[in-house]
Design a protein around this motif. Sequence first.
Motif, PDB file in Angstrom:
ATOM      1  N   ASN A 137      21.093   4.882  -9.888  1.00  0.00           N
ATOM      2  CA  ASN A 137      20.316   5.147  -8.681  1.00  0.00           C
ATOM      3  C   ASN A 137      19.066   4.278  -8.619  1.00  0.00           C
ATOM      4  O   ASN A 137      18.752   3.679  -7.585  1.00  0.00           O
ATOM      5  CB  ASN A 137      19.938   6.624  -8.610  1.00  0.00           C
ATOM      6  CG  ASN A 137      21.121   7.513  -8.262  1.00  0.00           C
ATOM      7  OD1 ASN A 137      22.244   7.034  -8.128  1.00  0.00           O
ATOM      8  ND2 ASN A 137      20.876   8.795  -8.134  1.00  0.00           N
ATOM      9  N   ALA A 138      18.321   4.210  -9.732  1.00  0.00           N
ATOM     10  CA  ALA A 138      17.091   3.426  -9.749  1.00  0.00           C
ATOM     11  C   ALA A 138      17.383   1.942  -9.560  1.00  0.00           C
ATOM     12  O   ALA A 138      16.670   1.237  -8.842  1.00  0.00           O
ATOM     13  CB  ALA A 138      16.336   3.658 -11.066  1.00  0.00           C
ATOM     14  N   SER A 146       5.978   2.431   4.318  1.00  0.00           N
ATOM     15  CA  SER A 146       6.945   2.173   3.248  1.00  0.00           C
ATOM     16  C   SER A 146       7.815   3.391   2.988  1.00  0.00           C
ATOM     17  O   SER A 146       9.018   3.262   2.725  1.00  0.00           O
ATOM     18  CB  SER A 146       6.208   1.770   1.957  1.00  0.00           C
ATOM     19  OG  SER A 146       5.409   0.621   2.160  1.00  0.00           O
ATOM     20  N   LEU A 147       7.232   4.580   3.086  1.00  0.00           N
ATOM     21  CA  LEU A 147       8.015   5.801   2.910  1.00  0.00           C
ATOM     22  C   LEU A 147       9.031   5.985   4.030  1.00  0.00           C
ATOM     23  O   LEU A 147      10.056   6.637   3.850  1.00  0.00           O
ATOM     24  CB  LEU A 147       7.083   7.020   2.851  1.00  0.00           C
ATOM     25  CG  LEU A 147       6.307   7.208   1.548  1.00  0.00           C
ATOM     26  CD1 LEU A 147       5.223   8.260   1.724  1.00  0.00           C
ATOM     27  CD2 LEU A 147       7.235   7.593   0.405  1.00  0.00           C
ATOM     28  N   ALA A 148       8.749   5.399   5.191  1.00  0.00           N
ATOM     29  CA  ALA A 148       9.692   5.483   6.300  1.00  0.00           C
ATOM     30  C   ALA A 148      10.781   4.430   6.205  1.00  0.00           C
ATOM     31  O   ALA A 148      11.888   4.633   6.706  1.00  0.00           O
ATOM     32  CB  ALA A 148       8.946   5.328   7.625  1.00  0.00           C
ATOM     33  N   ILE A 149      10.484   3.292   5.554  1.00  0.00           N
ATOM     34  CA  ILE A 149      11.414   2.168   5.546  1.00  0.00           C
ATOM     35  C   ILE A 149      12.242   2.097   4.268  1.00  0.00           C
ATOM     36  O   ILE A 149      13.478   2.120   4.300  1.00  0.00           O
ATOM     37  CB  ILE A 149      10.652   0.837   5.736  1.00  0.00           C
ATOM     38  CG1 ILE A 149       9.990   0.787   7.104  1.00  0.00           C
ATOM     39  CG2 ILE A 149      11.595  -0.351   5.565  1.00  0.00           C
ATOM     40  CD1 ILE A 149       9.111  -0.426   7.314  1.00  0.00           C
ATOM     41  N   LEU A 150      11.563   1.992   3.130  1.00  0.00           N
ATOM     42  CA  LEU A 150      12.254   1.641   1.883  1.00  0.00           C
ATOM     43  C   LEU A 150      13.220   2.726   1.396  1.00  0.00           C
ATOM     44  O   LEU A 150      14.349   2.410   1.000  1.00  0.00           O
ATOM     45  CB  LEU A 150      11.233   1.293   0.801  1.00  0.00           C
ATOM     46  CG  LEU A 150      10.275   0.138   1.148  1.00  0.00           C
ATOM     47  CD1 LEU A 150       9.340  -0.159  -0.030  1.00  0.00           C
ATOM     48  CD2 LEU A 150      11.042  -1.116   1.536  1.00  0.00           C
ATOM     49  N   ASN A 178      18.224   4.795  -0.326  1.00  0.00           N
ATOM     50  CA  ASN A 178      19.014   5.999  -0.548  1.00  0.00           C
ATOM     51  C   ASN A 178      20.374   5.940   0.145  1.00  0.00           C
ATOM     52  O   ASN A 178      21.372   6.416  -0.408  1.00  0.00           O
ATOM     53  CB  ASN A 178      18.238   7.237  -0.101  1.00  0.00           C
ATOM     54  CG  ASN A 178      17.054   7.528  -1.007  1.00  0.00           C
ATOM     55  OD1 ASN A 178      17.117   7.300  -2.212  1.00  0.00           O
ATOM     56  ND2 ASN A 178      15.966   8.006  -0.440  1.00  0.00           N
ATOM     57  N   ILE A 179      20.439   5.364   1.356  1.00  0.00           N
ATOM     58  CA  ILE A 179      21.753   5.242   2.001  1.00  0.00           C
ATOM     59  C   ILE A 179      22.657   4.333   1.168  1.00  0.00           C
ATOM     60  O   ILE A 179      23.863   4.589   1.031  1.00  0.00           O
ATOM     61  CB  ILE A 179      21.621   4.696   3.436  1.00  0.00           C
ATOM     62  CG1 ILE A 179      20.903   5.711   4.316  1.00  0.00           C
ATOM     63  CG2 ILE A 179      23.001   4.409   4.027  1.00  0.00           C
ATOM     64  CD1 ILE A 179      20.671   5.234   5.744  1.00  0.00           C
ATOM     65  N   THR A 180      22.089   3.267   0.613  1.00  0.00           N
ATOM     66  CA  THR A 180      22.888   2.379  -0.240  1.00  0.00           C
ATOM     67  C   THR A 180      23.426   3.128  -1.450  1.00  0.00           C
ATOM     68  O   THR A 180      24.606   2.993  -1.805  1.00  0.00           O
ATOM     69  CB  THR A 180      22.045   1.173  -0.712  1.00  0.00           C
ATOM     70  OG1 THR A 180      21.416   0.558   0.411  1.00  0.00           O
ATOM     71  CG2 THR A 180      22.924   0.150  -1.410  1.00  0.00           C
ATOM     72  N   SER A 233      17.993  -2.761  -3.208  1.00  0.00           N
ATOM     73  CA  SER A 233      17.986  -2.689  -1.744  1.00  0.00           C
ATOM     74  C   SER A 233      16.572  -2.581  -1.188  1.00  0.00           C
ATOM     75  O   SER A 233      16.234  -3.261  -0.205  1.00  0.00           O
ATOM     76  CB  SER A 233      18.850  -1.516  -1.268  1.00  0.00           C
ATOM     77  OG  SER A 233      18.516  -0.329  -1.958  1.00  0.00           O
ATOM     78  N   ALA A 234      15.733  -1.747  -1.790  1.00  0.00           N
ATOM     79  CA  ALA A 234      14.354  -1.631  -1.315  1.00  0.00           C
ATOM     80  C   ALA A 234      13.578  -2.914  -1.594  1.00  0.00           C
ATOM     81  O   ALA A 234      12.746  -3.333  -0.778  1.00  0.00           O
ATOM     82  CB  ALA A 234      13.662  -0.437  -1.978  1.00  0.00           C
ATOM     83  N   GLY A 235      13.854  -3.552  -2.728  1.00  0.00           N
ATOM     84  CA  GLY A 235      13.189  -4.815  -3.041  1.00  0.00           C
ATOM     85  C   GLY A 235      13.562  -5.916  -2.066  1.00  0.00           C
ATOM     86  O   GLY A 235      12.716  -6.713  -1.654  1.00  0.00           O
ATOM     87  N   ALA A 236      14.839  -5.971  -1.674  1.00  0.00           N
ATOM     88  CA  ALA A 236      15.268  -6.969  -0.690  1.00  0.00           C
ATOM     89  C   ALA A 236      14.631  -6.700   0.671  1.00  0.00           C
ATOM     90  O   ALA A 236      14.239  -7.637   1.380  1.00  0.00           O
ATOM     91  CB  ALA A 236      16.787  -6.952  -0.570  1.00  0.00           C
ATOM     92  N   THR A 237      14.503  -5.426   1.034  1.00  0.00           N
ATOM     93  CA  THR A 237      13.853  -5.080   2.298  1.00  0.00           C
ATOM     94  C   THR A 237      12.384  -5.481   2.270  1.00  0.00           C
ATOM     95  O   THR A 237      11.859  -6.056   3.241  1.00  0.00           O
ATOM     96  CB  THR A 237      13.979  -3.572   2.568  1.00  0.00           C
ATOM     97  OG1 THR A 237      15.361  -3.209   2.577  1.00  0.00           O
ATOM     98  CG2 THR A 237      13.351  -3.199   3.895  1.00  0.00           C
TER      99      THR A 237
END
Length: 478
Positions: A172-173, A285-289, A294-296, A179-183
């Motif tokens: 998970n991490a 960031s809490l709204a985006i990342l 999590n969907i990924t 995915s969050a890093g790429a965003t």
Amino acid sequence: MATTLLVVGTALVVLVAFWSAVRRLCCTKSSDNVPGTGMFELGATTLLGGVLRARLDSVQYVHGLLHSSNLPILWTRILGRRVLLVKPELDYDLARHSRDLSLASFASFTLCRPIFGLSDDGVALLRQTDTRPTWAAELLDADRAKAALDSALRQIEQLLEDGSLGPLTNFNAWVFHMSAGATAHSLWGVDNPWLKSTRLMDDFYEFQQVFESLYLPLAPLTAPRANNLRRSLLSKLRTFHIAHPTVLPDNIAHRLNIITSLSPDKQRQAWYANPDYSIIELVTSLAILPTVGNITIWLLRHLFARPDILSKVQSEITKLTSSPSTKDALPTIDLSQIRNACPNLMAAWYETLRLHMTGVAREATASFPLSSVDGEVQKGDILFLPMAESNRDPKIWDHPREWFPERFIDPGTGKLTYALTRKVKGFGVAGNLCPGRYHSFGVIMGVVVGMVVAMEVEPLGGSGWEGPVVAGGVSAGG
């Protein structure tokens, strides 16, 4: 951008349950039905029972509330505000007034001020400014959207090739960081705090899982870990910006930060020294990342838990894959073809959204009548629009709480059944659609395709994969 803000929605529903129960226990007389308004006043049979049901599975709790009355709106009053739970039958009516429903105003009331301490000027700016045109210009403009997605996909490819995320021991991490890093790379730029500041993304990954506890009374004492992470994240973001004041101004995240729109007469200090800038940045960031991360995670875990579906998806992707240009390079794939050429992957995508995207919350910035019922939404009302009510409706879906992507595949043609996919409410409802939905889709598909094609992933211990548990909480983003 789709905002899952799962914990804010859960906290809101718990607060509704708590307050409605208190009102029932403390008031000697109360009327459930409000004559002539088409609304039903919320109530709970017991204080403890209502709160526990909402806390443990707020989706089911909301479902039960909505079915406790034939009226289309249920409401209660909390701290002087009306909180409305709205049934899906009013989606079209509310869509006509989507400009009068604001996520930013809702966030200022439930998150920015009480949890992060946004200043009075910051709250006023957030409540007075419609940020949606800016978000749409940055994330829906064809050229800008393509450039941002290309940047994210290059980062995914680099991370898969260089192994800089380390061994995949915590699935998970690792996927979240990917995915969050790429965003972050696409929205904040190459030299951004999420990738350059020590342990910032590590702390953020933990924080997005625990910050719900900051709603507890005396949070510094009752939620010390979340409180310490909040302080650390804000401090690291501000320190990074003060040390690198020229890094961000040309990037999307900076332009989306509403503090940069302060008029010169109200700019008491440079943007990078203004504490409100880092607060808005962290809330954004809490709204985006977490949405992308999590969907990924959910989609990949569902696929790995169903080898039969995974095999079909791998076959579809392989047909679109081009040979690598060099021996050590990764295969390439045209993501624009996925929607048409990968029906099983798209079925898995829609099924994951159906199960895990649960609702959005908004604040009414103006009063407006409802044409389909005898009543009106008043300025300042908080509306919760539960996507899960239709996403898990047994009248629409067989076995609605099971992950079964085959439901979207026509057995005769093997193609996607678009009439059914259109029933899934994933990135918003009632006209309140996330402007970053296309960008999120591209990033998520980039990670999923990369991992499915380029990696062989086995669970530690060889016990087999388990799919993610369907969320019991509700989201407030979108």
